[in-house]
Design a protein around this motif. Structure first.
Motif, PDB file in Angstrom:
ATOM      1  N   ASN A 192       0.636  -1.399   0.158  1.00  0.00           N
ATOM      2  CA  ASN A 192       0.061   0.562   0.561  1.00  0.00           C
ATOM      3  C   ASN A 192       1.286   1.039   0.448  1.00  0.00           C
ATOM      4  O   ASN A 192       0.560   2.341  -0.142  1.00  0.00           O
ATOM      5  N   CYS A 193       1.857   1.738   0.030  1.00  0.00           N
ATOM      6  CA  CYS A 193       2.993   2.129   0.188  1.00  0.00           C
ATOM      7  C   CYS A 193       2.378   3.384  -1.070  1.00  0.00           C
ATOM      8  O   CYS A 193       2.675   2.363  -2.097  1.00  0.00           O
ATOM      9  N   THR A 194       2.373   4.415  -0.390  1.00  0.00           N
ATOM     10  CA  THR A 194       2.191   5.397  -1.893  1.00  0.00           C
ATOM     11  C   THR A 194       3.446   6.111  -2.081  1.00  0.00           C
ATOM     12  O   THR A 194       3.757   6.992  -3.021  1.00  0.00           O
ATOM     13  N   GLY A 195       4.399   6.054  -1.496  1.00  0.00           N
ATOM     14  CA  GLY A 195       5.733   6.435  -1.880  1.00  0.00           C
ATOM     15  C   GLY A 195       5.782   8.477  -1.264  1.00  0.00           C
ATOM     16  O   GLY A 195       6.348   9.153  -2.315  1.00  0.00           O
ATOM     17  N   CYS A 196       4.812   8.474  -0.289  1.00  0.00           N
ATOM     18  CA  CYS A 196       4.884   9.944   0.231  1.00  0.00           C
ATOM     19  C   CYS A 196       6.224   9.909   0.999  1.00  0.00           C
ATOM     20  O   CYS A 196       6.359  10.752   1.357  1.00  0.00           O
ATOM     21  N   TRP A 197       7.169   9.584   1.722  1.00  0.00           N
ATOM     22  CA  TRP A 197       8.431   9.205   2.294  1.00  0.00           C
ATOM     23  C   TRP A 197       8.157   9.967   3.231  1.00  0.00           C
ATOM     24  O   TRP A 197       9.331  10.351   4.584  1.00  0.00           O
ATOM     25  N   ARG A 220      14.363   5.046  -0.156  1.00  0.00           N
ATOM     26  CA  ARG A 220      13.661   4.468  -1.139  1.00  0.00           C
ATOM     27  C   ARG A 220      13.286   4.424  -2.462  1.00  0.00           C
ATOM     28  O   ARG A 220      15.050   4.350  -3.137  1.00  0.00           O
ATOM     29  N   ILE A 221      12.475   3.775  -3.079  1.00  0.00           N
ATOM     30  CA  ILE A 221      12.617   2.642  -3.850  1.00  0.00           C
ATOM     31  C   ILE A 221      11.849   3.371  -5.394  1.00  0.00           C
ATOM     32  O   ILE A 221      10.536   3.305  -4.740  1.00  0.00           O
ATOM     33  N   HIS A 241       7.977   3.211  -3.677  1.00  0.00           N
ATOM     34  CA  HIS A 241       8.340   2.975  -2.412  1.00  0.00           C
ATOM     35  C   HIS A 241       9.303   2.708  -1.551  1.00  0.00           C
ATOM     36  O   HIS A 241      10.502   3.218  -1.511  1.00  0.00           O
ATOM     37  N   ALA A 242       8.758   2.837  -0.258  1.00  0.00           N
ATOM     38  CA  ALA A 242      10.349   2.763   0.480  1.00  0.00           C
ATOM     39  C   ALA A 242      10.416   0.730   0.875  1.00  0.00           C
ATOM     40  O   ALA A 242      10.040  -0.097   0.398  1.00  0.00           O
ATOM     41  N   VAL A 288       4.356   7.865  11.939  1.00  0.00           N
ATOM     42  CA  VAL A 288       4.145   8.817  10.906  1.00  0.00           C
ATOM     43  C   VAL A 288       3.343   7.933   9.401  1.00  0.00           C
ATOM     44  O   VAL A 288       2.704   8.706   8.187  1.00  0.00           O
ATOM     45  N   CYS A 289       3.361   6.700   8.919  1.00  0.00           N
ATOM     46  CA  CYS A 289       3.070   6.270   7.926  1.00  0.00           C
ATOM     47  C   CYS A 289       1.166   6.495   8.035  1.00  0.00           C
ATOM     48  O   CYS A 289       0.489   5.624   7.812  1.00  0.00           O
TER      49      CYS A 289
END
Length: 70
Positions: free
Chosen positions: A14-19, A32-33, A40-41, A57-58
């Motif tokens: 479900n990772c959206t790459g918000c970092w 970061r990937i 995604h992380a 924080v996620c």
């Protein structure tokens, strides 16, 4: 205690790459990937100290605190 017991579990599904997790990690255990079509992380357990800041924080719930953690 083994690292696998203190590190949160992580699922990139479900990772959206918000970092937000990358910024929150004091040990730089999350990286970061990025691909052209997805980002995604990634959690490097060898660096994780089990502080669970990433869990807090996620916004997508990709990190889950383990019962053996802090």
């Amino acid at each position: 205690m083994r690292k696998s017991n203190i590190c949160p579990s992580f699922s990139s599904k479900n990772c959206t790459g918000c970092w937000k997790c990358v910024s929150a990690c004091p040990q730089k255990a999350i990286h970061r990937i990025g691909f052209l079509w997805h980002r995604h992380a990634a959690l490097y357990r060898a660096r994780c100290i089990g502080c669970n800041r990433c869990v807090a924080v996620c916004p997508e719930g990709c990190f889950t605190k383990r019962s053996g953690g802090q």
